[in-house]
Design a protein around this motif. Structure first.
Motif, short mmCIF file in Angstrom:
data_model
loop_
_atom_site.label_atom_id
_atom_site.label_comp_id
_atom_site.label_asym_id
_atom_site.label_seq_id
_atom_site.Cartn_x
_atom_site.Cartn_y
_atom_site.Cartn_z
N MET A 24 -2.25 10.24 1.95
CA MET A 24 -2.11 10.08 3.40
C MET A 24 -1.80 8.63 3.71
SD MET A 24 -5.25 12.32 4.88
CE MET A 24 -5.52 14.04 4.42
N ASP A 25 -0.68 8.40 4.36
CA ASP A 25 -0.28 7.04 4.71
C ASP A 25 -0.57 6.77 6.17
OD1 ASP A 25 0.76 4.55 4.86
OD2 ASP A 25 2.76 5.08 4.12
N GLU A 26 -1.64 6.08 6.43
CA GLU A 26 -2.07 5.80 7.82
C GLU A 26 -1.95 7.04 8.70
OE1 GLU A 26 -0.80 2.07 9.49
OE2 GLU A 26 0.11 1.48 7.59
N PRO A 27 -2.65 8.11 8.33
CA PRO A 27 -2.44 9.39 9.03
C PRO A 27 -2.89 9.36 10.48
CG PRO A 27 -4.34 9.54 7.59
CD PRO A 27 -3.69 8.23 7.29
N LYS A 38 0.84 -1.21 0.00
CA LYS A 38 0.00 0.00 0.00
C LYS A 38 0.87 1.25 0.00
CE LYS A 38 -1.84 -1.21 3.95
NZ LYS A 38 -1.08 -2.45 4.21
N THR A 39 1.82 1.29 0.94
CA THR A 39 2.71 2.44 1.03
C THR A 39 3.53 2.58 -0.25
OG1 THR A 39 2.85 2.21 3.42
CG2 THR A 39 4.62 3.43 2.35
N THR A 40 3.98 1.44 -0.74
CA THR A 40 4.81 1.46 -1.94
C THR A 40 4.07 2.10 -3.11
OG1 THR A 40 6.00 -0.49 -1.20
CG2 THR A 40 6.02 -0.04 -3.56
MG MG Z 1 2.70 1.10 4.91
#
Ligand code: MG
Ligand code: ATP
Lengths: 314, 287
Positions: free
Chosen positions: A224-227, A96-98
Motif C-alpha cells: 500500500m503506497d500512502e493509501p 519508499k515508493t521505489t
Molecule cells: Mg511515494
C-alpha cells in the motif's frame, strides 16, 4: 489536538510526537491510537518484539535501484515477515515508493528503471529471468495512493482480478466478490448496488473497493503506497482498522507520511532517508534503520530517525 | 452549425425536387441507374457506397487500432515518434494522388491476386460468389484504397484517445496480474470506446464521401453485385463523373444523390452515438 487528527502533514503531528519521545516514550504509540482502532496492545508488542520467529516473506540484500543514470536507492537490506504490517517512512524522494514497487515488479513498467542486488520472495529472486512479473503481481497485490477503481460497476471491479485469473463461473465470482467486499468492510454499504458505477462512491469507499479488488485474487502480500493520503480522518481510520484485520491473512507493507499512522498500525518500521550524491545533484535514498515500531518510536538508534519522527527534519 | 446543415439540406432538396417528383419511388427503390436510358434508380449506387465503405472499415479499423496500441502501449520510446510521423504524413497525401497511383500501379497486381483467390475458392459455395473473377477495377480495389486513406485518420484519433486512458487505471489492472493484452482489453478499450467509435465514424464519413480515388478504381458500372472483385459504382463517384455533361433531369437526380449521401452519413452518425451511450452504460455500470 485530538486523537483523531490523522492529518498527513507531519508538521501537525510534531507536538504530540516530540512530547511522547522526550517523555515516557514507551507507551507513545498506544496513546496515539484512537480508541476505535481496537488495537490489542499486548498482541502488537508481542508481534513486534520477536519478528525473527515469523517466516520471512521478502529478503532484500544490497538492493539498488536506478532510473536511467540516477542511482535512486542504494544498499537496502531488510526482511519482511509474514502477517506483519511493515511501514516505510521517510522524507519525500527517499525512495519508499521505489522500493515498494520493486516488490511486485511494477517498476518494470517504467522505462529506464533498473534493479540490482537481491530481492528474494520466499527464497526466489524476484528479478531472476525465470520469474514472470505477471505471476508475481497475482501473488503480491498493490493499493495505490490515489483510489483508482476502474470505471466499471462495483461488482466488475472486484471480479476483474479473478476473471483474468481464469474464473468464469458466475456463482464462484459472486462468492469471491461478496467475500472480498466483506473482508474490505464494504459489503454492508454496497450489497444492494453492486451494479452501480464504482466512480459514484466516496473516496474512502473507493479505496476500500481497491483493497477488496486486491484481496479478491487471494494474494499473499498487499503493498500500500500512502493509501490514506487522499482520504479524510474518518475514512483513514476505517482503512487502518481494516489493515489490522487483514494482517491475520495477509502480509502488508505500507508507505506512509503519517507518523501516527505508522505508529498505530505497523509492527515494524523502516526509516529511509536521502544523501547527496557526490556525482550530481540528484539525491540517493537509503534505508537508515529498521526495527520494531515500538522501538523506532521510543528510542531510535539513529539520530536521523529521531530527528525525523520528532519532526525536526524532513 | 446546425443552421448551415439545414441550409444545405433545404437548398439541395429544392434542386433535387424536380427529379424526385418526376421519378417518385423508382428513384429511391429502382435497381437500375442508366441515365442514357432515363433510368435513375439509386440503389446500385447506395449499395456500392456502403459496400466500399464497409470493406474500407474492415481493413482500416483493426490496422489503425493495432498501430495506435503499438505506439501507445508497446513500442519503445524511440520508435514512437517515427511511426506517428509516418502515419501522419500518409494523411497528408491528396486523394487524387492515391487514386492515380493505385490506378496505374496497383490495379494490375490486384487483378492477379483477386483472380488467384477467385480460382482458389471457385468450388466453395458462397465464397465463389463473393470472390468472383476480376478485371482489377472493383469494389474491393476501391475499398482497399479507401482503407489506406482512412487509416491515418482513425489511427491519429484512436491514438489520442488511448493517451487519455489514466495511467492509474492501467497500473491498477497490471498490479492485479493482468498481462498487457488483458490490461488493454479490460481498461484501455472500455475507457476508449466512445472515442474509438468517433474515430471510426470520422473514417467512415471520409470513406462514404470519397470521390476521385474511388472513381478511378471502381469501374464505373452501377450494379448490385455480390462479387466484391467485380466492378461497381458509388454515389460520389457517379456525381463526379456525370455532373459536367448533365441535362436538367440528370442534374437534379445527381443533386438528389448528394442529399441521400448526406442523410445516410447523418443517420450513421446518430446511430453510432446511440451505440456509444448504450455500450458505455454496460461497461461502466449504472450511474
Ligand atoms: Mg511515494
Ligand atoms: N518514474 C520515475 N522516473 C525517474 N525517476 C523517478 C521516478 N520515480 C521516482 N523517481 C526518483 O526516484 C527517487 C525516489 O522517488 P520515490 O517516488 O521512490 O520517493 P518517495 O519516498 O516515494 O517520495 P514521496 O514521499 O514523495 O512519495 C526520487 O529522486 C525521484 O525523483
Amino acid at each position: 489536538m485530538t486523537t483523531y487528527d490523522h492529518n498527513d502533514d507531519t508538521q501537525t503531528t510534531t507536538d504530540s510526537t516530540a512530547a511522547a519521545i522526550s517523555g515516557e516514550a514507551v507507551t507513545m504509540p498506544m496513546q496515539l491510537a484512537p480508541p476505535s482502532a481496537g488495537i490489542d496492545s499486548a498482541e502488537r508488542q508481542g508481534n513486534a518484539v520477536e519478528p525473527e520467529s515469523l517466516p520471512k516473506v521478502f529478503n532484500l540484500e544490497e538492493l539498488q535501484v536506478y532510473y536511467g543514470s540516477h542511482h535512486a536507492v542504494r544498499d537496502v537490506s531488510m526482511a519482511v515477515c509474514a502477517n506483519q504490517i511493515t511501514a516505510f517512512i521517510g522524507p519525500s524522494g527517499c525512495g519508499k515508493t521505489t522500493v515498494l514497487r520493486c516488490f511486485n515488479r511494477m517498476n518494470d513498467l517504467i522505462a529506464g528503471a533498473r534493479v540490482e542486488g537481491l530481492l528474494a520472495y520466499h527464497g526466489v529472486d524476484l528479478y531472476s529471468a525465470e520469474v514472470n512479473p505477471v505471476e508475481v503481481r497475482r501473488r503480491i497485490g498493490m493499493v495505490f495512493q490515489k483510489p483508482n477503481p476502474f470505471p466499471k460497476s462495483i461488482y466488475e471491479n472486484v471480479a476483474y482480478g479473478p476473471r483474468i485469473a481464469g474464473i468464469k463461473k458466475k456463482s464462484e465470482l459472486d462468492d469471491i466478490v461478496e467475500r472480498s467486499l466483506v473482508q474490505a468492510a464494504l459489503w454492508e454499504e454496497v450489497k444492494n448496488r453492486l451494479k452501480a458505477s464504482a466512480l459514484g462512491m466516496s473516496g474512502g469507499q473507493q479505496q476500500r473497493l481497491c483493497i477488496a479488488r486486491a484481496v479478491a485474487v487471494s494474494p499473499e502480500v498487499i503493498l500500500m503506497d500512502e493509501p490514506c493520503s487522499a482520504l479524510d480522518p474518518i475514512a483513514t481510520s476505517r482503512i487502518e482498522d481494516l489493515m489490522l484485520e487483514l494482517k491475520s491473512e495477509f502480509t502488508i507493507v505500507i508507505v506512509t507520511h503519517n507518523m501516527q499512522q505508522a505508529a498505530r498500525v505497523s509492527d515494524v518500521t523502516a526509516f529511509y532517508s536521502t544523501e547527496v550524491n557526490p556525482d550530481g545533484d540528484l539525491r540517493t535514498g537509503l534505508l537508515v534503520e529498521m526495527a520494531p515500531t515500538v522501538d523506532i518510536f521510543s528510542n531510535p538508534s539513529d539520530e536521523l530517525t529521531e530527528q525525523y519522527i520528532s519532526g525536526r527534519f524532513g | 452549425m446546425l443552421l448551415v446543415l439545414a441550409l444545405i439540406l433545404v437548398t439541395m432538396i429544392r434542386q433535387a425536387w424536380p427529379a424526385w417528383s418526376e421519378l417518385g419511388a423508382s428513384y429511391f427503390f429502382g435497381t437500375e441507374w442508366i441515365p442514357s436510358q432515363g433510368k435513375y434508380g439509386i440503389l446500385p449506387l447506395v449499395y456500392g457506397t456502403l459496400v466500399v465503405s464497409l470493406i474500407a472499415l474492415v481493413f482500416a479499423v483493426p490496422i489503425s487500432i493495432g498501430i495506435s496500441l503499438f505506439v501507445t502501449e508497446v513500442a519503445p520510446e524511440w520508435l514512437r515518434r517515427p511511426v506517428v510521423t509516418t502515419v501522419d504524413l500518409l494523411a497528408a497525401v491528396p486523394s487524387v494522388v492515391f487514386g492515380l497511383w493505385a490506378f496505374y500501379n496497383l490495379l494490375p497486381g490486384f487483378q492477379a491476386v483477386f483472380n488467384n483467390i477467385a480460382s482458389a475458392v471457385s468450388s466453395i459455395p458462397v465464397l465463389n460468389v463473393v470472390f468472383g473473377p476480376s478485371t482489377g477495377s472493383s469494389f474491393m480495389s476501391a475499398g482497399l484504397i479507401l482503407a489506406l486513406m482512412i487509416t491515418p485518420i482513425i489511427t491519429s484519433v484512436t491514438r489520442e484517445v488511448f493517451l487519455t486512458v489514466p495511467e492509474n487505471d492501467k497500473s491498477g489492472a497490471l498490479a492485479l496480474g493482468a498481462t498487457r493484452w488483458e490490461m488493454i482489453r479490460g481498461v484501455v478499450f472500455p475507457h476508449s470506446f466512445g472515442g474509438m467509435t468517433g474515430a471510426v465514424m470520422l473514417g467512415l464519413g471520409r470513406a462514404m464521401g470519397e470521390t476521385v480515388a474511388v472513381a478511378l478504381v471502381i469501374g464505373a458500372v452501377p450494379q448490385i453485385s455480390l462479387n466484391l472483385f467485380g466492378v461497381g459504382e458509388t454515389m460520389p463517384a457517379q456525381i463526379f463523373r456525370q455532373l459536367s455533361e448533365a441535362g436538367s433531369t440528370l442534374r437534379s437526380a445527381l443533386i438528389g444523390l448528394g442529399v441521400v449521401l448526406l442523410v445516410l452519413t447523418i443517420l450513421v452518425n446518430i446511430s453510432a452515438r446511440r451505440a456509444v451511450v448504450a455500450v458505455d452504460r454496460r461497461f461502466k455500470g449504472a450511474p
